[in-house]
Motif scaffolding. Structure first.
Motif, PDB file in Angstrom:
ATOM      1  N   ASP A  37       0.867  -1.169   0.000  1.00 46.84           N
ATOM      2  CA  ASP A  37       0.000   0.000   0.000  1.00 46.84           C
ATOM      3  C   ASP A  37       0.908   1.224   0.000  1.00 46.84           C
ATOM      4  O   ASP A  37       1.764   1.371   0.878  1.00 46.84           O
ATOM      5  N   SER A  38       0.732   2.116  -0.961  1.00 45.77           N
ATOM      6  CA  SER A  38       1.641   3.253  -1.103  1.00 45.77           C
ATOM      7  C   SER A  38       1.604   4.200   0.100  1.00 45.77           C
ATOM      8  O   SER A  38       2.524   4.987   0.289  1.00 45.77           O
ATOM      9  N   LYS A  39       0.561   4.122   0.931  1.00 47.65           N
ATOM     10  CA  LYS A  39       0.508   4.969   2.128  1.00 47.65           C
ATOM     11  C   LYS A  39       1.491   4.504   3.198  1.00 47.65           C
ATOM     12  O   LYS A  39       1.954   5.299   3.999  1.00 47.65           O
ATOM     13  N   ASP A  40       1.799   3.209   3.213  1.00 48.13           N
ATOM     14  CA  ASP A  40       2.686   2.637   4.229  1.00 48.13           C
ATOM     15  C   ASP A  40       4.127   2.523   3.750  1.00 48.13           C
ATOM     16  O   ASP A  40       4.951   1.916   4.423  1.00 48.13           O
ATOM     17  N   TYR A  58       5.748   3.695  -8.714  1.00 43.77           N
ATOM     18  CA  TYR A  58       6.688   2.609  -8.448  1.00 43.77           C
ATOM     19  C   TYR A  58       6.020   1.502  -7.643  1.00 43.77           C
ATOM     20  O   TYR A  58       6.196   0.322  -7.933  1.00 43.77           O
ATOM     21  N   THR A  59       5.231   1.877  -6.643  1.00 44.76           N
ATOM     22  CA  THR A  59       4.516   0.884  -5.833  1.00 44.76           C
ATOM     23  C   THR A  59       3.517   0.112  -6.679  1.00 44.76           C
ATOM     24  O   THR A  59       3.395  -1.106  -6.553  1.00 44.76           O
ATOM     25  N   GLU A  60       2.828   0.812  -7.574  1.00 44.87           N
ATOM     26  CA  GLU A  60       1.874   0.146  -8.468  1.00 44.87           C
ATOM     27  C   GLU A  60       2.591  -0.847  -9.387  1.00 44.87           C
ATOM     28  O   GLU A  60       2.136  -1.977  -9.571  1.00 44.87           O
ATOM     29  N   PRO A  90      20.291   0.033  -5.940  1.00 45.59           N
ATOM     30  CA  PRO A  90      18.930  -0.474  -5.744  1.00 45.59           C
ATOM     31  C   PRO A  90      17.946   0.621  -5.336  1.00 45.59           C
ATOM     32  O   PRO A  90      18.319   1.646  -4.773  1.00 45.59           O
ATOM     33  N   PHE A  91      16.688   0.366  -5.662  1.00 42.51           N
ATOM     34  CA  PHE A  91      15.602   1.117  -5.045  1.00 42.51           C
ATOM     35  C   PHE A  91      15.368   0.442  -3.702  1.00 42.51           C
ATOM     36  O   PHE A  91      15.357  -0.785  -3.613  1.00 42.51           O
ATOM     37  N   SER A 129       9.370 -10.306 -13.003  1.00 46.46           N
ATOM     38  CA  SER A 129       9.339  -9.876 -14.386  1.00 46.46           C
ATOM     39  C   SER A 129       8.423  -8.664 -14.467  1.00 46.46           C
ATOM     40  O   SER A 129       7.234  -8.768 -14.156  1.00 46.46           O
ATOM     41  N   SER A 130       8.988  -7.524 -14.867  1.00 47.51           N
ATOM     42  CA  SER A 130       8.182  -6.309 -14.972  1.00 47.51           C
ATOM     43  C   SER A 130       8.866  -5.329 -15.913  1.00 47.51           C
ATOM     44  O   SER A 130       9.890  -4.746 -15.576  1.00 47.51           O
ATOM     45  N   ASP A 131       8.286  -5.154 -17.084  1.00 44.12           N
ATOM     46  CA  ASP A 131       8.828  -4.177 -18.025  1.00 44.12           C
ATOM     47  C   ASP A 131       8.723  -2.768 -17.456  1.00 44.12           C
ATOM     48  O   ASP A 131       9.613  -1.948 -17.643  1.00 44.12           O
ATOM     49  N   TYR A 132       7.633  -2.482 -16.748  1.00 43.84           N
ATOM     50  CA  TYR A 132       7.434  -1.152 -16.192  1.00 43.84           C
ATOM     51  C   TYR A 132       8.487  -0.808 -15.138  1.00 43.84           C
ATOM     52  O   TYR A 132       8.986   0.308 -15.097  1.00 43.84           O
ATOM     53  N   LEU A 133       8.814  -1.764 -14.265  1.00 48.28           N
ATOM     54  CA  LEU A 133       9.843  -1.506 -13.250  1.00 48.28           C
ATOM     55  C   LEU A 133      11.202  -1.264 -13.908  1.00 48.28           C
ATOM     56  O   LEU A 133      11.953  -0.391 -13.484  1.00 48.28           O
TER      57      LEU A 133
END
Length: 144
Positions: A37-40, A58-60, A90-91, A129-133
């Protein structure tokens, strides 16, 4: 006497086939790649916090990433995964929910994303696996 049998029958029925909400909650406790959850969450790259909009994206992307495989870590090798000898920065995702404090170190490469999850004294590593990341990581290389 009949009421005792009816209550016992209902109890057995609930125990043998629990409601799906209970099953989902129980499975989420043992999930390796959990949804965040992006709030936490606080996301940092190269020591700098990402802005709110970037953090939400990024969280999504992290939540939508597909799990590929788990990397087994032998006892004593945790530091090799937490601090690898690589030029990739790293992130770092810090999740604080109640008493629970979890850190994710996200390393991106050309064809996958490696995640090292640290909570309490445990370290777990897996690939996504994530092209968006991967594209997000490439777009932030200018933040160095």
């Amino acid at each position: 006497m009949i009421w005792i049998l009816v209550v016992f029958g209902i109890l057995i029925k609930v125990l043998m086939s629990p409601p799906s909400a209970v099953v989902a909650w129980l499975l989420s406790k043992f999930e390796l790649h959990q949804k965040l959850d992006s709030k936490d969450v606080t996301v940092t790259f190269n020591g700098k916090n990402l802005e709110e909009e970037e953090k939400n994206k990024y969280t999504e992307y992290f939540n939508e990433a597909n799990f590929l495989k788990k990397h087994y870590i032998f006892p004593g090798n945790e530091k090799l995964f937490l601090h690898p000898e690589t030029n990739v920065k790293p992130f770092v995702i810090n999740v604080k929910s109640g008493k629970k404090d979890v850190n994710f170190f996200v390393y991106s490469s050309d064809n996958h994303v490696d995640v090292v999850k640290q909570y309490k004294e445990k370290v777990v590593s897996y690939s996504l696996s994530s092209d968006y990341l991967q594209k997000f990581t490439l777009s932030t290389k200018g933040l160095n």
